[in-house]
Write a protein that holds these residues in place. Structure first.
Motif, mmCIF file in Angstrom:
data_model
loop_
_atom_site.group_PDB
_atom_site.id
_atom_site.type_symbol
_atom_site.label_atom_id
_atom_site.label_comp_id
_atom_site.label_asym_id
_atom_site.label_seq_id
_atom_site.Cartn_x
_atom_site.Cartn_y
_atom_site.Cartn_z
ATOM 1 N N ARG A 199 -35.321 -69.295 8.761
ATOM 2 C CA ARG A 199 -34.330 -68.898 9.711
ATOM 3 C C ARG A 199 -34.252 -67.531 10.272
ATOM 4 N NH1 ARG A 199 -28.446 -70.710 7.616
ATOM 5 N NH2 ARG A 199 -29.721 -72.491 7.147
ATOM 6 N N GLU A 200 -34.649 -66.788 9.240
ATOM 7 C CA GLU A 200 -34.765 -65.093 9.445
ATOM 8 C C GLU A 200 -35.856 -65.016 10.543
ATOM 9 O OE1 GLU A 200 -32.620 -63.123 8.874
ATOM 10 O OE2 GLU A 200 -31.267 -64.542 7.905
ATOM 11 N N LEU A 201 -37.089 -65.689 10.241
ATOM 12 C CA LEU A 201 -38.261 -65.399 11.116
ATOM 13 C C LEU A 201 -37.889 -65.779 12.541
ATOM 14 C CD1 LEU A 201 -41.368 -64.806 11.490
ATOM 15 C CD2 LEU A 201 -41.845 -67.161 10.476
ATOM 16 N N GLY A 202 -37.139 -66.961 12.698
ATOM 17 C CA GLY A 202 -36.724 -67.249 13.934
ATOM 18 C C GLY A 202 -36.004 -66.346 14.995
ATOM 19 N N LEU A 208 -37.349 -73.352 14.398
ATOM 20 C CA LEU A 208 -37.313 -73.661 15.531
ATOM 21 C C LEU A 208 -35.944 -73.674 15.829
ATOM 22 C CD1 LEU A 208 -40.123 -76.419 16.220
ATOM 23 C CD2 LEU A 208 -39.944 -73.946 17.143
ATOM 24 N N LEU A 209 -34.880 -74.216 14.849
ATOM 25 C CA LEU A 209 -33.584 -74.419 15.184
ATOM 26 C C LEU A 209 -32.826 -72.906 15.365
ATOM 27 C CD1 LEU A 209 -30.993 -76.276 15.897
ATOM 28 C CD2 LEU A 209 -30.983 -76.528 13.444
ATOM 29 N N SER A 210 -33.340 -72.201 14.457
ATOM 30 C CA SER A 210 -32.818 -70.769 14.444
ATOM 31 C C SER A 210 -33.203 -69.999 15.665
ATOM 32 C CB SER A 210 -33.443 -69.977 13.264
ATOM 33 O OG SER A 210 -33.000 -68.674 13.402
ATOM 34 N N LEU A 211 -34.484 -70.281 16.030
ATOM 35 C CA LEU A 211 -35.067 -69.534 17.287
ATOM 36 C C LEU A 211 -34.474 -70.148 18.490
ATOM 37 C CD1 LEU A 211 -37.544 -67.728 18.490
ATOM 38 C CD2 LEU A 211 -38.691 -70.202 19.181
ATOM 39 N N MET A 212 -33.974 -71.478 18.556
ATOM 40 C CA MET A 212 -33.207 -71.959 19.775
ATOM 41 C C MET A 212 -31.871 -71.330 19.854
ATOM 42 S SD MET A 212 -32.562 -76.159 20.796
ATOM 43 C CE MET A 212 -31.394 -76.247 19.435
ATOM 44 N N VAL A 213 -31.347 -71.293 18.735
ATOM 45 C CA VAL A 213 -29.798 -70.714 18.782
ATOM 46 C C VAL A 213 -29.985 -69.179 19.097
ATOM 47 C CG1 VAL A 213 -27.896 -70.092 17.035
ATOM 48 C CG2 VAL A 213 -28.933 -72.424 17.113
ATOM 49 N N PHE A 220 -40.934 -70.775 25.479
ATOM 50 C CA PHE A 220 -41.134 -72.115 24.621
ATOM 51 C C PHE A 220 -41.646 -71.855 23.494
ATOM 52 C CE2 PHE A 220 -41.675 -72.602 29.363
ATOM 53 C CZ PHE A 220 -41.300 -73.863 29.867
ATOM 54 N N ALA A 221 -41.469 -72.745 22.272
ATOM 55 C CA ALA A 221 -42.003 -72.472 21.072
ATOM 56 C C ALA A 221 -42.408 -73.773 20.645
ATOM 57 C CB ALA A 221 -40.960 -71.832 20.188
ATOM 58 N N LEU A 222 -43.425 -73.913 19.663
ATOM 59 C CA LEU A 222 -43.739 -74.916 18.829
ATOM 60 C C LEU A 222 -44.121 -74.344 17.285
ATOM 61 C CD1 LEU A 222 -46.804 -77.710 19.620
ATOM 62 C CD2 LEU A 222 -46.861 -75.943 17.907
ATOM 63 N N ALA A 223 -43.640 -75.199 16.629
ATOM 64 C CA ALA A 223 -44.080 -74.914 15.100
ATOM 65 C C ALA A 223 -44.596 -76.167 14.263
ATOM 66 C CB ALA A 223 -42.686 -74.228 14.404
ATOM 67 N N ALA A 259 -44.709 -83.409 12.006
ATOM 68 C CA ALA A 259 -45.489 -82.121 12.002
ATOM 69 C C ALA A 259 -44.679 -81.137 12.257
ATOM 70 C CB ALA A 259 -46.802 -82.226 12.814
ATOM 71 N N GLY A 260 -43.845 -81.221 13.184
ATOM 72 C CA GLY A 260 -42.969 -79.967 13.576
ATOM 73 C C GLY A 260 -42.270 -80.651 14.883
ATOM 74 N N ALA A 261 -41.935 -79.490 15.944
ATOM 75 C CA ALA A 261 -41.245 -79.982 16.913
ATOM 76 C C ALA A 261 -41.587 -78.916 17.984
ATOM 77 C CB ALA A 261 -39.644 -79.929 16.406
ATOM 78 N N LEU A 262 -40.843 -79.011 19.272
ATOM 79 C CA LEU A 262 -40.912 -78.160 20.144
ATOM 80 C C LEU A 262 -39.665 -77.697 20.843
ATOM 81 C CD1 LEU A 262 -43.966 -78.233 22.730
ATOM 82 C CD2 LEU A 262 -41.834 -77.846 23.601
ATOM 83 N N VAL A 263 -39.482 -76.308 21.269
ATOM 84 C CA VAL A 263 -38.284 -75.813 22.033
ATOM 85 C C VAL A 263 -38.837 -75.617 23.296
ATOM 86 C CG1 VAL A 263 -36.651 -74.131 22.121
ATOM 87 C CG2 VAL A 263 -37.306 -75.371 20.044
#
Length: 429
Positions: free
Chosen positions: A286-289, A335-340, A349-352, A365-369
């Protein structure tokens, strides 16, 4: 670049990263001629082990003998090398039985024989053979606690080596005086052979004392048998000068850096400037986000450290300190942290994704924002901040329809993250 093109672009980068670590592609060029004379036994463990065994059979012929362990549903068809599937990340009886058989195969070799060891990420949990006096349940308890503690992969593997009869160089020592050839796909920061699958064929400089300190650091309650073994500190792992490891060689065939460079090449070919931030980024997901959100804003506002359109690429293995009751691995947490934190910043846009195809213990595998993700989540009645507090990225991205499902990729070079920043004023259709 349209909205659809931007999302497809990120998917293409991920596919390029995974392809760069495909065992069928990267193992054959690294192989020497097949050993002549003596027995040649193949063993291995990891999420890529079955695919590596398949590649070896294609290169050396199908009349080989041996056994490899991989995660459930990660098998690949082999003709003569046996493939056993077992549990990951928490060990089970299938892995323990197969690990015992692998150690027996190594101990049965002599001078003039060759042990070929195929190692990849996930091998530590799969190659699970408790040391004398320790039960599989003891190992499970410690492993589960470590996975929830926020300990990094190096710390976890230090502990695992000292709970094991086969890790930390013990497998190679058991095969002496036979020749040992190890081929590895790295999933760890720094590509340290001693950390990949807890280094079953390489010397281990760590000690029982260090393993004990790690458990104390994270306040992990030790089963009594583990405490006794660590305090007694007998039968240390083989150290760098151990003569039993003199005939062992190690060959790295794919790394997280290889995957990032393949994605960077793909981005350049599409006219987007890539920047590789690092292949070994650790810390709280979450910190990296929040950090990457800040860098994305700097690109949009000031064209630094590079101008849009650009894509920020990174790899490594972050951690999630579990505080809530939700579902989701470290990529969804990131990704959730990044989105917030982005607050629907336009053009970002982001993919992880985990390159093995599974984010933690989930099926994605992950998700996309994309720039509309936050608003769509709110329209669905979700509160992303609360979901983050509950470690519940899976619920959010499942509701959005943005989970990425690949199934097992049969390789593993750790996590892959890509943050695409488009120029201000970009119009989507």
């Amino acid at each position: 670049m349209t909205l659809r093109e931007s999302r497809n672009f990120l998917h293409a980068l991920f596919q390029a990263a995974v392809a760069a670590a495909d065992p069928l592609k990267v193992l054959p060029p690294a192989l020497p001629e097949r050993p002549r004379g003596g027995r040649c036994v193949v063993v291995g463990a990891g999420k890529a082990a079955a695919s590596m065994a398949q590649a070896l059979e294609r290169a050396w012929g199908e009349d080989l003998e041996g056994l490899v362990i991989t995660r459930y549903d990660h098998g690949a068809p082999c003709r003569s090398i046996e493939v056993v599937e077992a549990s990951h990340p928490v060990p089970d009886e299938a892995g323990q039985t197969a690990a015992r058989r692998i150690l027996d195969l190594a101990e049965g070799l002599g001078e003039g024989d060759t042990l070929v060891c195929l190692i990849s990420g996930g091998g530590s949990a799969l190659l699970s053979l408790p040391a004398e006096g320790i039960t599989l349940e003891d190992k499970r308890a410690v492993n589960k606690a470590l996975l929830r503690s926020g300990a990094d992969i190096t710390e976890m593997n230090c502990v695992r080596k000292h709970l094991s009869a086969i890790k930390g160089g013990r497998l190679a020592a058991a095969a002496a005086p036979a020749r040992v050839l190890t081929f590895a796909i790295s999933d760890v920061p720094g590509d340290d052979p001693g950390v990949i699958a807890s280094g079953p064929t390489v010397a281990d400089p760590t000690t029982y004392g260090q393993a004990m300190d790690i458990l104390k650091k994270y306040r992990i309650e030790m089963p009594e048998a583990v405490r006794r073994r660590f305090e007694a500190a007998v039968e240390e792992t083989p150290k760098p000068a151990d003569p039993r490891l003199a005939g062992s060689s190690y060959h790295m065939i794919a790394t997280p850096q290889d995957a990032l460079e393949a994605a960077a090449d793909k981005a350049r070919a599409s006219g987007v400037t890539p920047m590789i931030l690092g292949n070994a980024i650790e810390g709280e997901a979450r910190e990296l986000g929040r950090v990457l959100s800040g860098i994305a804003r700097q690109v949009r506002d000031h064209g630094q450290p590079l101008a849009a359109p650009c894509v920020l690429l990174s790899g490594g293995e972050t951690t999630v300190t579990v505080r809530g009751q939700g579902r989701g691995g470290r990529n969804l947490e990131f990704l959730l942290s990044l989105m917030v934190d982005l607050e629907a910043l336009p053009g970002v846009f982001a993919l992880a994704c985990d390159t093995d195809g599974l984010d933690g213990t989930e099926d994605n595998a992950g998700a996309l924002v994309d720039p509309g993700s936050l608003q769509r989540a709110k329209e669905l009645g979700l509160t992303p901040v609360r979901l983050l507090e509950d470690n519940n990225g899976y619920e959010c991205f499942s509701a959005l329809g943005d989970l990425i499902m690949t199934g097992p990729t049969r390789t593993n070079v750790n996590d892959f993250r890509a943050v695409l920043i488009l120029p201000e004023g970009q119009v989507f259709t």
